[in-house]
Design a protein around this motif. Structure first.
Motif, short mmCIF file in Angstrom:
data_model
loop_
_atom_site.label_atom_id
_atom_site.label_comp_id
_atom_site.label_asym_id
_atom_site.label_seq_id
_atom_site.Cartn_x
_atom_site.Cartn_y
_atom_site.Cartn_z
N ASP A 7 0.84 -1.20 0.00
CA ASP A 7 0.00 0.00 0.00
C ASP A 7 0.88 1.26 0.00
O ASP A 7 0.60 2.22 -0.72
CB ASP A 7 -0.92 0.02 1.23
CG ASP A 7 -2.00 -1.04 1.17
OD1 ASP A 7 -2.45 -1.37 0.06
OD2 ASP A 7 -2.38 -1.55 2.23
N LEU A 8 1.93 1.26 0.83
CA LEU A 8 2.82 2.41 0.87
C LEU A 8 3.51 2.64 -0.47
O LEU A 8 3.64 3.77 -0.93
CB LEU A 8 3.88 2.22 1.95
CG LEU A 8 3.45 2.47 3.41
CD1 LEU A 8 4.59 2.13 4.35
CD2 LEU A 8 3.02 3.91 3.60
N VAL A 9 3.94 1.55 -1.11
CA VAL A 9 4.59 1.66 -2.41
C VAL A 9 3.62 2.20 -3.45
O VAL A 9 3.97 3.03 -4.29
CB VAL A 9 5.16 0.30 -2.86
CG1 VAL A 9 5.62 0.36 -4.31
CG2 VAL A 9 6.30 -0.13 -1.95
N LEU A 10 2.35 1.73 -3.38
CA LEU A 10 1.34 2.13 -4.35
C LEU A 10 0.95 3.59 -4.19
O LEU A 10 0.88 4.34 -5.18
CB LEU A 10 0.09 1.24 -4.21
CG LEU A 10 -1.11 1.60 -5.09
CD1 LEU A 10 -0.74 1.46 -6.57
CD2 LEU A 10 -2.29 0.70 -4.76
N ILE A 68 -4.73 7.46 4.29
CA ILE A 68 -4.01 7.02 5.49
C ILE A 68 -2.51 6.91 5.21
O ILE A 68 -1.68 7.36 6.01
CB ILE A 68 -4.57 5.67 5.98
CG1 ILE A 68 -5.99 5.86 6.55
CG2 ILE A 68 -3.66 5.05 7.05
CD1 ILE A 68 -6.70 4.57 6.89
N CYS A 69 -2.14 6.33 4.05
CA CYS A 69 -0.73 6.18 3.71
C CYS A 69 -0.04 7.54 3.59
O CYS A 69 1.04 7.77 4.15
CB CYS A 69 -0.58 5.41 2.40
SG CYS A 69 -0.91 3.64 2.54
N LEU A 70 -0.66 8.45 2.84
CA LEU A 70 -0.05 9.76 2.62
C LEU A 70 -0.02 10.59 3.90
O LEU A 70 0.95 11.31 4.17
CB LEU A 70 -0.79 10.51 1.51
CG LEU A 70 -0.53 9.98 0.10
CD1 LEU A 70 -1.57 10.49 -0.88
CD2 LEU A 70 0.88 10.38 -0.36
N LYS A 71 -1.08 10.50 4.69
CA LYS A 71 -1.10 11.23 5.96
C LYS A 71 -0.01 10.71 6.89
O LYS A 71 0.72 11.49 7.52
CB LYS A 71 -2.48 11.08 6.62
CG LYS A 71 -2.65 11.88 7.91
CD LYS A 71 -2.67 13.37 7.64
CE LYS A 71 -2.94 14.16 8.89
NZ LYS A 71 -2.91 15.63 8.64
N ALA A 72 0.13 9.38 6.96
CA ALA A 72 1.17 8.79 7.81
C ALA A 72 2.55 9.19 7.33
O ALA A 72 3.43 9.53 8.13
CB ALA A 72 1.02 7.27 7.81
N TYR A 73 2.75 9.15 6.02
CA TYR A 73 4.05 9.50 5.46
C TYR A 73 4.40 10.95 5.75
O TYR A 73 5.54 11.28 6.12
CB TYR A 73 4.01 9.23 3.96
CG TYR A 73 5.35 9.30 3.24
CD1 TYR A 73 6.55 9.08 3.91
CD2 TYR A 73 5.40 9.57 1.88
CE1 TYR A 73 7.76 9.14 3.25
CE2 TYR A 73 6.61 9.62 1.20
CZ TYR A 73 7.79 9.41 1.90
OH TYR A 73 8.99 9.47 1.23
N SER A 74 3.43 11.86 5.61
CA SER A 74 3.69 13.27 5.88
C SER A 74 4.02 13.51 7.35
O SER A 74 4.82 14.38 7.69
CB SER A 74 2.49 14.13 5.46
OG SER A 74 1.37 13.91 6.30
N LEU A 75 3.38 12.72 8.23
CA LEU A 75 3.67 12.85 9.66
C LEU A 75 5.05 12.29 10.01
O LEU A 75 5.73 12.78 10.91
CB LEU A 75 2.60 12.09 10.47
CG LEU A 75 1.19 12.68 10.48
CD1 LEU A 75 0.21 11.69 11.11
CD2 LEU A 75 1.15 14.01 11.23
N ALA A 76 5.47 11.26 9.25
CA ALA A 76 6.70 10.56 9.59
C ALA A 76 7.97 11.24 9.08
O ALA A 76 9.04 11.10 9.70
CB ALA A 76 6.64 9.13 9.04
#
Length: 271
Positions: A7-10, A68-76
């Motif tokens: 999912d993260l890769v996609l 969720i993936c993009l929000k998590a990535y931006s937070l991380a």
């Protein structure tokens, strides 16, 4: 809702890693992003979508995962490569990869945040077709204006605006919309917003919505206000059956109150 490495890769191409260990590193941020998604949908509706209670919910799943993936990535991003040492914070050392410069990290974070905001707006757009959400308290905080997403700023000549640009302009937009409310009435204004939220405006109502937006833009820019006012009222008057709340309002009476006609023997002359 489980988020996998795939999912993260996609959904976050720039987050690609040589192995799946990144999921373990990001789990806390993924959970925070899930929490944002639960609050957005409401806990019950979120659970129903994840459990696929209805076949129609399937369209929301990829949109939710993307958000969720993009929000998590931006937070991380700000802290993925930082560790606490006895002498303070340091950057993780890697023999194969050189640490990115602060400017490149800042640019990446801004890009990912913009993608996350776009994912949010795409999700909001899809949610308009689900009464379980449009009738909820959660929906009210996102639909309070005739301008509800960043692309609506194209009316202000800003086709490439981000959601942060939109949020920054909200006070100015709402101030101009107060003049629209004086013109067509609070009830009719809210009815248009409700139509936007439920994705249920007719072609006639959609045409008047355009005239309302152009009036708001004119008020905000302090130019061409009277012309847009006349065009808006003409568009509504030509289709009054489609706007009963306006037709029954004191605003309608005020807009159609006959002007005083000067007489020859009047002691004062009104222009």
């Amino acid at each position: 809702m489980e988020i996998t490495y795939e999912d993260l890769v996609l959904y976050c191409p720039s987050a690609r890693q040589p192995d799946e260990s990144v999921i373990g590193q990001m789990e806390s941020w993924i959970e925070r992003a899930r929490h944002h998604a639960r609050r957005l949908l409401g806990y019950t509706f979120f659970s129903d979508v994840v459990a696929a209670e209805k076949e129609s919910y399937a369209v929301l799943v990829p949109l939710l995962k993307r958000y969720i993936c993009l929000k998590a990535y931006s937070l991380a991003i700000p802290s993925l490569d930082l560790v606490l040492t006895p002498t303070g914070f340091g950057v993780v050392s890697n023999q194969n990869l050189a640490p990115a410069s602060a400017d490149r990290v800042r640019a990446l974070r801004e890009s990912v945040q913009n993608d996350a905001d776009k994912a949010l707006e795409d999700l909001l757009d899809a949610l308009r077709d689900f009464e379980e959400w449009t009738e909820s308290a959660q929906s009210m905080q996102y639909f309070q204006s005739l301008f509800w997403r960043s692309e609506d700023l194209c009316y202000f000549g800003r086709p490439d605006a981000t959601r942060r640009d939109y949020i920054a302009m909200r006070p100015e937009i709402m101030g101009a919309e107060s003049e629209l409310i004086k013109l067509i009435g609070q009830a009719q204004f809210c009815s248009l917003i409700n139509g936007i939220k439920h994705n249920s405006l007719t072609a006639i109502q959609d045409a008047v919505l355009l005239r309302c937006r152009l009036f708001v833009v004119a008020v905000a820019n302090k130019t061409g206000v009277e012309n847009e006012r006349r065009r808006l009222l003409s568009a509504i008057d030509d289709n009054l059956d489609s706007f009963p709340l306006y037709a029954m309002s004191s605003n309608y009476e005020a807009n159609h109150y006959p002007r005083y006609q000067n007489k020859k023997d009047d002691t004062c002359y009104f222009f």
